[in-house]
Design a protein around this motif. Structure first.
Motif, PDB file in Angstrom:
ATOM      1  N   GLN A 272       0.821  -1.197   0.000  1.00  0.00           N
ATOM      2  CA  GLN A 272       0.000   0.000   0.000  1.00  0.00           C
ATOM      3  C   GLN A 272       0.863   1.260   0.000  1.00  0.00           C
ATOM      4  O   GLN A 272       0.559   2.239  -0.686  1.00  0.00           O
ATOM      5  CB  GLN A 272      -0.949  -0.021   1.200  1.00  0.00           C
ATOM      6  N   ALA A 273       1.963   1.236   0.756  1.00  0.00           N
ATOM      7  CA  ALA A 273       2.865   2.391   0.792  1.00  0.00           C
ATOM      8  C   ALA A 273       3.541   2.616  -0.555  1.00  0.00           C
ATOM      9  O   ALA A 273       3.941   3.743  -0.870  1.00  0.00           O
ATOM     10  CB  ALA A 273       3.918   2.194   1.876  1.00  0.00           C
ATOM     11  N   CYS A 274       3.670   1.560  -1.342  1.00  0.00           N
ATOM     12  CA  CYS A 274       4.330   1.656  -2.645  1.00  0.00           C
ATOM     13  C   CYS A 274       3.335   1.909  -3.780  1.00  0.00           C
ATOM     14  O   CYS A 274       3.686   1.774  -4.963  1.00  0.00           O
ATOM     15  CB  CYS A 274       5.120   0.390  -2.925  1.00  0.00           C
ATOM     16  N   GLY A 275       2.107   2.258  -3.452  1.00  0.00           N
ATOM     17  CA  GLY A 275       1.159   2.655  -4.482  1.00  0.00           C
ATOM     18  C   GLY A 275       0.230   1.574  -4.980  1.00  0.00           C
ATOM     19  O   GLY A 275      -0.470   1.777  -5.981  1.00  0.00           O
ATOM     20  N   TYR A 276       0.188   0.442  -4.300  1.00  0.00           N
ATOM     21  CA  TYR A 276      -0.714  -0.636  -4.704  1.00  0.00           C
ATOM     22  C   TYR A 276      -2.088  -0.413  -4.078  1.00  0.00           C
ATOM     23  O   TYR A 276      -2.199   0.031  -2.936  1.00  0.00           O
ATOM     24  CB  TYR A 276      -0.157  -1.993  -4.282  1.00  0.00           C
ATOM     25  N   THR A 277      -3.123  -0.748  -4.855  1.00  0.00           N
ATOM     26  CA  THR A 277      -4.507  -0.619  -4.411  1.00  0.00           C
ATOM     27  C   THR A 277      -5.109  -2.004  -4.243  1.00  0.00           C
ATOM     28  O   THR A 277      -4.930  -2.877  -5.111  1.00  0.00           O
ATOM     29  CB  THR A 277      -5.324   0.172  -5.440  1.00  0.00           C
ATOM     30  N   GLU A 278      -5.820  -2.207  -3.143  1.00  0.00           N
ATOM     31  CA  GLU A 278      -6.456  -3.511  -2.939  1.00  0.00           C
ATOM     32  C   GLU A 278      -7.629  -3.664  -3.900  1.00  0.00           C
ATOM     33  O   GLU A 278      -8.413  -2.733  -4.106  1.00  0.00           O
ATOM     34  CB  GLU A 278      -6.911  -3.672  -1.495  1.00  0.00           C
ATOM     35  N   ILE A 279      -7.732  -4.847  -4.491  1.00  0.00           N
ATOM     36  CA  ILE A 279      -8.747  -5.124  -5.503  1.00  0.00           C
ATOM     37  C   ILE A 279      -9.440  -6.444  -5.168  1.00  0.00           C
ATOM     38  O   ILE A 279      -8.957  -7.210  -4.319  1.00  0.00           O
ATOM     39  CB  ILE A 279      -8.116  -5.220  -6.916  1.00  0.00           C
ATOM     40  N   PRO A 280     -10.556  -6.740  -5.835  1.00  0.00           N
ATOM     41  CA  PRO A 280     -11.176  -8.059  -5.645  1.00  0.00           C
ATOM     42  C   PRO A 280     -10.235  -9.161  -6.133  1.00  0.00           C
ATOM     43  O   PRO A 280      -9.291  -8.916  -6.893  1.00  0.00           O
ATOM     44  CB  PRO A 280     -12.436  -7.984  -6.515  1.00  0.00           C
ATOM     45  N   ALA A 281     -10.507 -10.370  -5.683  1.00  0.00           N
ATOM     46  CA  ALA A 281      -9.666 -11.510  -6.067  1.00  0.00           C
ATOM     47  C   ALA A 281      -9.616 -11.649  -7.588  1.00  0.00           C
ATOM     48  O   ALA A 281     -10.647 -11.636  -8.248  1.00  0.00           O
ATOM     49  CB  ALA A 281     -10.213 -12.785  -5.445  1.00  0.00           C
TER      50      ALA A 281
END
Length: 304
Positions: A272-281
């Motif tokens: 998350q700190a590196c710019g990743y967004t949580e998404i559905p599986a």
């Protein structure tokens, strides 16, 4: 990555000149003993091993030329400080161990070094010593990270498979359900056009890894980002992530995805700190509890 500024180089070199003068590195009788720093440090490293150490290990640990190391060892041998032998498990390897006289000199070396250090710190108040100690710890951490290289290797390479074995053992201990090594990527998935595998090396020893494989047109998947316990808390996982994202962009991929286990909270925070967004599986992966995605841009700000 931004180029190193002239100001940064100047500040680093200025500190090196000041510090080496203050601790007596320039004196050919280091700490008042009858030998220069190079020999004193070599004797210290040799004495640190109870059963002796191979010359090959010493070369790697100290970054010394084989000829220079051999000459210093011969000098210490002639002075009765060390003795040479052969490795019990490999007759091709020469080993060196300290003699009682060598151990006695190292004990005196430690006493004098401790006294010198205490003398340097004596002029500081307790809070200033703590500040300096914290700064030194930060400097050591960052210099260790700077000295680690991240290299692309073939997925079949022994270092790649050794890192994956260590990664699997780590997860098997951490996951409540354990970890099955059959879940690891195959060499063909992370080699050639299919993907890439990176290994991080510290002083010639593999200390981390990460893999990239192509999922679909324009989309890659990052797998098995792992750092050896002895190299954690340096920022190396982010370095590996940078390399994998850079490789993905170089291959024309615009999106990278990854998943992680629910217990790996530190990995989730890093992504998350590196710019990743949580998404559905995006895949039915037995060990996945969270799925992430990052879109890769063309500018340096899009990748760490």
């Amino acid at each position: 990555m931004e180029p190193v500024s002239t100001d940064d180089v100047t500040a680093f070199r200025r500190f090196n000149r000041y510090f080496t003068r203050r601790i007596g590195v320039l004196d050919d009788h280091y700490l008042g003993q009858d030998r220069p720093l190079g020999e004193a440090r070599l004797l210290y490293e040799i004495a640190g091993s109870e059963a002796g150490v191979s010359l090959r290990d010493l070369r790697g640990r100290l970054g010394l030329d084989a000829g220079y190391l051999s000459r210093m060892v011969r000098t210490l041998q002639a002075q009765g400080m060390v003795r040479l032998g052969v490795h019990p498990d490999d007759s091709r390897l020469r080993t060196v161990e300290p003699t009682p006289a060598g151990r006695a000199e190292v004990e005196e070396q430690n006493r004098r070094a401790g006294a010198l250090t205490a003398g340097l710190l004596q002029g500081l108040a307790p809070d200033q010593r703590r500040e300096l100690t914290e700064a030194l710890a930060t400097a050591q951490r960052l210099l260790r990270l700077a000295g680690i290289t991240v290299e692309r290797v073939d997925g079949h390479a022994p270092d790649a498979r050794a890192c994956l074995d260590a990664y699997a053992a780590d997860l098997d201990a951490r996951f409540p359900e354990g970890f099955d090594k059959s879940d690891l990527v195959g060499p063909e998935e992370v080699s050639g056009d299919a993907g890439a595998f990176f290994v991080a090396y510290e002083e010639g020893r593999p200390v981390g890894c990460g893999a990239l494989r192509r999922l679909e047109p324009g989309v890659g998947e990052i797998k098995h980002v792992w750092v050896d316990p002895g190299a954690r808390r340096l920022g190396l996982a982010r370095r590996l992530l940078d390399a994998l994202e850079g490789e993905a962009a170089a291959r024309g991929l615009t999106v990278v995805r990854l998943d992680t286990h629910a217990v790996l909270t530190e990995a989730q925070a890093m992504y998350q700190a590196c710019g990743y967004t949580e998404i559905p599986a995006y895949t039915d992966h037995v060990y996945a509890g969270h799925w992430f995605e990052k879109r890769l841009g063309s500018g340096p700000e899009s990748r760490r």
